[in-house]
Design a protein around this motif. Structure first.
Motif: not given
Length: 747
Positions: A59-75
């Motif tokens: 399956h292929y998906r996209t995620t928003n790199p500016l979301s709060w989740h991405h910022q706190v977990k990955y950025a």
């Protein structure tokens, strides 16, 4: 720099994440193009899932790199160094530094919360917050309580973690004092002005007793109507039934004739008006109920359909429907405690929805001795409520927090952590742990779950409950019983052949035909009954010289225990079996009586029987209970032996049953007898139970099932020296002696 001039831009935030605001439509379009071209608008990724047929699909998906989740977990970067900011600067956007600073403060707060929520409980115990919490517990409840007892060290630990961590999965084994621990943790926290406790109605008396032990009897109220939720009392306790279920108020029963002149011909039943007396009949005090519905509709006089509450003409026996108390929940509660948390496992149930979707408090605690009864998938909705679906509770397939609604999150949790496709009952001939990615699951549970079992060193040194002795007995059926079982098995096989023929005929006509799963389950239940209680079948021809093997074994063992003054419990899945065993085991030795309890037995009489059983001087020596009733929170520590006459699908419910005897206050080793009829569905049930137990033990207690111990617990094979056995092969052989799927489902 692409732009010939600088475009003024501000950074701002929403509840979903970070964004940028410009002052014109052209600038907005340019900004979106910039973020898209620099991959700062969405990130693409893929994941692979194995379906029920063992086929892999990507399956292929996209995620928003500016979301709060991405910022706190990955950025892991300051916003001034964010790739999106750098890209916009290159395109000629001049981002206001003040706006970046304001958003950075919000992000820092979220990061702080995320890092705290990601701490393991062991790390929390090293913090100053925990030390202050432990001080609060010690200062208020560190001495002798009103019942003359003191809190155990592990109870103080649990109470302090409730205060320090604010969200706690309190998973003490049955009988280790979860109720008292949670009350101490909730009431020792001065920030908790109002506390909500949700429990089963049968457990409310236990909660009230512990509240009195802490000297808080003037501070609690039992919620019964919506106004009670606004009481100034500190502790609000309510049953699941009132919290999650609405209530029907039935209408008064309509008169069939005039109560004054007794005329039926001149009496309008719909209007309740008599044309002779010229007056309306007074309303009756008696009301309709599910057991007292009209024979004919008072309005249209048509036959009343069985168990319905409405007639097609519009008449109804309902006066009003009252909403469940959860509908009146308000944000005035500071803390919530949910007892028997494993009942939340079904996200579609009203019980689960009334907690997960309604109860929103800052501090949350779940109590359960069996957090996962059938496998790690049972944990999902409990974790949804505890975590509030924060960033530390991530859907590993979608790379975003799990959603607290719908089916997608639950399915993904089951796929990722639940071990994939489950075997059916007749496919079960070995032990298979239903758990996957357990190390990731453990890391998540480390942040929330405080697990204590009776055999933990810090617990056992305090409560001193001996480890029970399991005896798994394989029993050969007598001929009469085997003939009945084979007969039911052949009937099942013939029925299935007919269903296959119907399906083939439907496919030939271009139609669909689905074999009824409920009927399949009904046949499996018949096989279970034939293996354990054959006398419930009319076609059963009992032997004139032999008793059924399970009955004979049970009576022989019971006499041995009773002769030495020991009491015993017997658990069965079937109500009829409980009643029959109650008759058969009563007075098997002079002066030794037996009693039985199932769901239809009055609560007052249940407690009377249990009090008699707990009295060492009473002659009630054998208590037979159905597994559904016996899994409740009763204390029956006078038992020295427990017999599992037949097995339930739920491995942890079985553990809850024998834990009535193996709990705090038990000072003797308890024998647990598992009765398994060889060559029947009993063996399949045993394998299924052990598979579920293995998966739960691995997911929750982080231990593998010990084949060597399981093999040693089997009885019925003489002349084998322990050192000569390949224990894993032996256990697998014992578990493979059931009814095979191929014996029935032959296409």
């Amino acid at each position: 720099m692409r732009g010939a001039f600088s475009i003024m831009t501000k950074m701002f935030y929403t509840n979903k994440g970070i964004d940028f605001k410009t002052n014109s439509l052209k600038a907005e379009l340019t900004k979106n193009e910039c973020l898209s071209c620099s991959n700062n608008h969405e990130l693409r990724f893929s994941f692979t899932v194995t379906n029920r047929n063992g086929e892999e699909k990507t399956h292929y998906r996209t995620t928003n790199p500016l979301s709060w989740h991405h910022q706190v977990k990955y950025a892991n970067k300051e916003l001034v160094d964010n790739p999106a900011v750098s890209a916009l600067n290159e395109w000629g956007f001049n981002i206001d530094g003040g706006s970046i600073g304001r958003v950075q403060k919000v992000l820092n707060a979220k990061l702080k919360k995320f890092h705290w929520n990601s701490k393991s409980l062991e790390d929390v115990k090293d913090s100053e917050r925990y030390k202050r919490a432990l001080g609060l517990v010690e200062s208020q409840y560190g001495g002798i309580l009103s019942d003359g007892k003191q809190l155990a060290p592990y109870q103080k630990e649990g109470a302090a973690l409730m205060i320090a961590n604010q969200r706690l999965f309190l998973c003490f084994d049955m009988g280790l004092g979860k109720t008292l621990t949670s009350l101490v943790g909730a009431t020792a926290n001065p920030d908790n002005d109002k506390i909500l406790i949700i429990s089963m109605s049968r457990n409310l008396n236990d909660w009230i007793r512990e509240i009195k032990v802490l000297g808080l009897e003037e501070e609690y109220i039992q919620l019964k109507n919506p106004a009670d939720l606004h009481s100034s009392k500190r502790i609000h306790i309510v049953s699941y039934e009132k919290w999650s279920q609405g209530r029907i108020v039935f209408a008064p029963i309509k008169h069939e004739s005039c109560p004054t002149c007794t005329s039926a011909l001149n009496f309008n039943k719909s209007m309740q008006y008599c044309h002779i007396c010229k007056e309306k009949a007074l309303q009756q005090s008696e009301r309709y109920s599910m057991d007292r519905l009209p024979v004919k509709c008072p309005c249209c006089h048509n036959e009343w359909k069985n168990k319905t509450l409405f007639c097609e003409c519009g008449f109804t026996v309902i006066k009003e429907r009252k909403k469940p108390l959860s509908s009146y929940f308000h944000r005035g509660y500071d803390a919530a405690i949910v007892d028997e948390g494993h009942y939340l496992k079904n996200g579609d149930s009203q019980r689960s929805k009334s907690v997960v979707r309604r109860v929103k408090t800052k501090r949350r605690t779940i109590l359960t001795g069996t957090p996962a009864e059938n496998g790690s998938s049972d944990l999902f909705w409990q974790l949804v409520w505890l975590t509030g679906c924060g960033s530390h509770f991530e859907d590993p397939l979608f790379r975003e927090p799990f959603q607290g609604h719908g089916k997608v999150g639950e399915e993904h949790f089951g796929v990722y952590y639940g071990g994939g496709h489950a075997k059916t009952l007749l496919e079960t001939d070995s032990i298979q742990s239903r758990v996957s990615h357990q190390e990731e699951l453990w890391n998540l549970l480390d942040t929330l779950m405080l697990r204590k079992t009776k055999q933990d060193k810090d617990v056992n040194s305090y409560i001193k409950v001996p480890k029970p002795k399991h005896i798994r007995r394989h029993l050969d059926m007598i001929k009469a019983d085997k003939d009945l079982y084979d007969n039911i098995l052949n009937q099942f096989k013939e029925w299935y052949k007919q269903e296959l023929a119907k399906r083939e005929a439907a496919e030939f006509r271009g139609e669909k035909y689905k074999i009824n799963a409920i009927q399949v389950c009904s046949w499996l239940t018949k096989l279970r009954q034939a293996a354990s209680c054959p006398w419930t079948f009319e076609e059963y021809k009992p032997s004139k010289t032999e008793q059924p093997t399970k009955i004979r074994y049970l009576i022989d063992k019971a006499k041995n225990y009773l002769r030495t003054g020991k009491k015993m419990l017997v658990f069965t899945s079937h109500k009829a079996t409980a009643e029959q065993l109650g008759v058969l085991l009563d007075e098997i030795l002079p002066g030794k009586s037996a009693g039985y309890i199932h769901g239809s037995v009055d609560m007052k009489y249940r407690f009377e029987l249990m009090n008699r059983f707990q009295d060492p001087n009473d002659n009630l020596s054998i208590l037979i209970m159905t597994t559904k009733t016996g899994a409740e929170s009763y204390t029956l520590t006078e038992a020295r032996a427990v017999f599992l006459y037949d097995l339930e699908f739920n491995s942890k419910k079985i553990e809850q049953c024998y834990s009535r005897a193996v709990r705090w206050g038990q000072h003797f080793e308890v024998d647990i007898h598992w009765l398994i009829s060889v060559g029947t569905i009993d063996a399949n049930m045993h394998g299924l139970v052990l598979s579920k137990q293995s998966g739960v033990d691995l997911a929750i207690d982080r231990k593998e099932l010990d084949f060597k111990e399981i093999a040693k617990e089997f009885e019925g094979d003489e002349g084998i020296e322990p050192d000569e056995i390949d224990y894993e092969a032996f256990a697998a052989d014992m578990l493979s002696s059931g009814t095979k799927r191929e014996e029935i489902f032959v296409s």
